[in-house]
Design an enzyme around this catalytic site. Structure first.
Site, PDB file in Angstrom:
ATOM      1  N   HIS A  89       0.795  -1.226   0.000  1.00  0.00           N
ATOM      2  CA  HIS A  89       0.000   0.000   0.000  1.00  0.00           C
ATOM      3  C   HIS A  89       0.827   1.275   0.000  1.00  0.00           C
ATOM      4  O   HIS A  89       0.282   2.370  -0.036  1.00  0.00           O
ATOM      5  CB  HIS A  89      -0.969   0.017   1.181  1.00  0.00           C
ATOM      6  CG  HIS A  89      -0.303   0.231   2.516  1.00  0.00           C
ATOM      7  ND1 HIS A  89       0.425  -0.735   3.138  1.00  0.00           N
ATOM      8  CD2 HIS A  89      -0.252   1.311   3.326  1.00  0.00           C
ATOM      9  CE1 HIS A  89       0.887  -0.263   4.292  1.00  0.00           C
ATOM     10  NE2 HIS A  89       0.497   0.977   4.418  1.00  0.00           N
TER      11      HIS A  89
HETATM   12  N1  UDP Z   1      -3.467  -5.985   8.899  1.00  0.00           N
HETATM   13  C1  UDP Z   1      -4.697  -6.652   9.018  1.00  0.00           C
HETATM   14  N2  UDP Z   1      -5.340  -7.045   7.890  1.00  0.00           N
HETATM   15  C2  UDP Z   1      -4.832  -6.826   6.627  1.00  0.00           C
HETATM   16  C3  UDP Z   1      -3.566  -6.182   6.535  1.00  0.00           C
HETATM   17  C4  UDP Z   1      -2.922  -5.753   7.683  1.00  0.00           C
HETATM   18  O1  UDP Z   1      -5.165  -6.893  10.126  1.00  0.00           O
HETATM   19  O2  UDP Z   1      -5.467  -7.220   5.638  1.00  0.00           O
HETATM   20  C5  UDP Z   1      -2.827  -5.495  10.121  1.00  0.00           C
HETATM   21  C6  UDP Z   1      -1.525  -6.181  10.462  1.00  0.00           C
HETATM   22  O3  UDP Z   1      -1.573  -6.654  11.764  1.00  0.00           O
HETATM   23  C7  UDP Z   1      -0.482  -5.109  10.349  1.00  0.00           C
HETATM   24  C8  UDP Z   1      -1.252  -3.840  10.494  1.00  0.00           C
HETATM   25  O4  UDP Z   1      -2.539  -4.127   9.977  1.00  0.00           O
HETATM   26  O5  UDP Z   1       0.458  -5.130  11.338  1.00  0.00           O
HETATM   27  C9  UDP Z   1      -0.493  -2.750   9.803  1.00  0.00           C
HETATM   28  O6  UDP Z   1      -1.147  -2.218   8.780  1.00  0.00           O
HETATM   29  P1  UDP Z   1      -0.528  -1.355   7.614  1.00  0.00           P
HETATM   30  O7  UDP Z   1       0.206  -2.241   6.702  1.00  0.00           O
HETATM   31  O8  UDP Z   1      -1.699  -0.585   7.099  1.00  0.00           O
HETATM   32  O9  UDP Z   1       0.400  -0.297   8.356  1.00  0.00           O
HETATM   33  P2  UDP Z   1       1.964  -0.135   8.506  1.00  0.00           P
HETATM   34  O10 UDP Z   1       2.478  -1.282   9.272  1.00  0.00           O
HETATM   35  O11 UDP Z   1       2.534  -0.063   7.139  1.00  0.00           O
HETATM   36  O12 UDP Z   1       2.110   1.137   9.250  1.00  0.00           O
END
Ligand code: UDP
Length: 361
Positions: free
Chosen positions: A209
């Protein structure tokens, strides 16, 4: 002590859940501590917000600022305007912000300008990449934070380089891992598990993303076709983030292995991660979770603000070219997973440490 806790986006909800549990535990023990939960509305899709409140038993927010989407500045400004009103109407002693999203920075600025103390959970991490909106959010937030809660010694060292008073830095561990530890016994198969013939170790999880991977349609298509090929006989389950979905909606790609699914709730997503063969992602949080679950993780980024997931954990930083991903993935297929460990204090008790420190401050 009256605390206002801010959450705006999916990773924030996962981080505040154990903090609220730790507060409620202390309240039951008689501590003089109350909290107000403010949802800024930065993420408002059911899949990215409500589901997490339900699954992680997070109480309904006392207030929802409902800012929704917009450009970086529109969103930041809207959060600031609404949060100022929130604090005028509901004064508090401390504002707790988590992570590195726009809500984190916007609410920290508002609180500080109203002479309210700010605590930042996940302070001090740095990618060094100033083109990432999250890096700006981290730097600005940490420049006005009063209490710094860190996930690693390295994060504390970063803060010291910025001149932070060492007395204000508290190495407490990782609240994201608190949530993982508290919910591992509750993870559940997604409803498509049988329909796609998924079994432990026969599929890869893919999430993308970040603007650098998804905003340019042609390079995203090239990346996906490359991943489809490198998976060979493994299915690739791809929960598609709304940002990525918007870019892909007109692309007619013919995949052998990749299967698009909706963004998953926490409990089914963790089930999928825990039982996967490997993970390909550009998420920071997922590189932490795979480290603790010992699942090989390939991160499609050129930098990381979580180096311990690489040096200690299972994460390999592969850059953003499909060629590099193929090279590193093939190395893994030949040699198997490398030895890994779990970073210090990622033991599920970070939130309890945070609340103990807040009560003493
Ligand atoms: N996650 C979830 N479902 C999904 C994708 C991600 O529950 O389909 C959770 C997962 O636990 C992850 C968290 O969302 O650690 C982080 O999300 P994201 O990738 O949006 O944020 P980033 O870690 O890049 O800040």
């Amino acid at each position: 002590m009256k605390i206002t806790i801010v959450a705006g986006a999916r990773p924030n909800f996962i981080k505040i859940a154990p903090i609220i549990k730790a507060i409620e535990k202390k309240q039951h023990e008689g501590a003089d501590l109350s909290y107000r939960l403010v949802h800024t509305g930065q993420h408002y899709d059911k899949n990215l917000s409500d589901t997490f409140f339900e699954e992680l038993n997070i109480p309904q927010p006392h207030s929802n600022l409902e800012v929704k989407s917009g450009s970086q500045s529109e969103q930041t400004a809207a959060i600031m305007i609404a949060f100022e009103q929130e604090l005028i109407q509901n004064p508090c002693d401390l504002v707790v912000v988590v992570g590195d999203v726009n809500s984190t920075m916007a609410c920290a600025i508002v609180a500080k300008k109203m002479h309210i103390k700010v605590a930042h959970v996940e302070a001090g991490i740095r990618s060094g990449d100033w083109t990432m909106p999250e890096e700006i959010n981290r730097i600005v937030t940490d420049s006005i934070t009063d209490l710094f809660f860190t996930t690693s010694v390295w994060a504390g060292e970063n803060l010291l380089q910025y001149g932070t008073n060492p007395m204000h830095i508290h190495f407490v561990g990782n609240v994201m891992i608190d949530t993982l530890t508290q919910n591992l016994g509750r993870i559940t198969k997604p409803d498509f598990w049988d329909a796609f013939n998924l079994e432990t170790g026969n599929y890869i999880i893919l999430t993308l993303h970040r603007p650098s991977n998804v905003d340019e349609e042609q390079s995203l298509q090239k990346l996906l076709l490359g991943i489809d090929a490198l998976a060979k006989d493994k299915k690739v389950i791809f929960p598609v983030h709304p940002r990525t979905k918007a870019i892909l909606q007109n692309s007619m790609l013919d995949f052998k292995n990749i299967i698009y699914v909706e963004p998953q709730g926490y409990l089914s997503f963790m089930y999928l991660i825990k039982n996967s063969f490997a993970v390909i992602t550009d998420s920071g949080g997922i590189s932490e979770e795979t480290t603790v679950l010992k699942i090989p993780c390939f991160t499609m980024r050129t930098t990381t603000e979580r180096p311990e997931t690489q040096t200690i954990g299972t994460n390999t930083l592969v850059g953003i070219s499909i060629e590099n991903l193929e090279k590193e993935f093939n190395k893994f297929l030949e040699n198997g997973p490398r030895e890994s460990g779990i970073p210090e204090l990622w033991d599920g008790k970070a939130s309890e440490r945070i609340i103990e420190i807040l009560l003493q401050s």
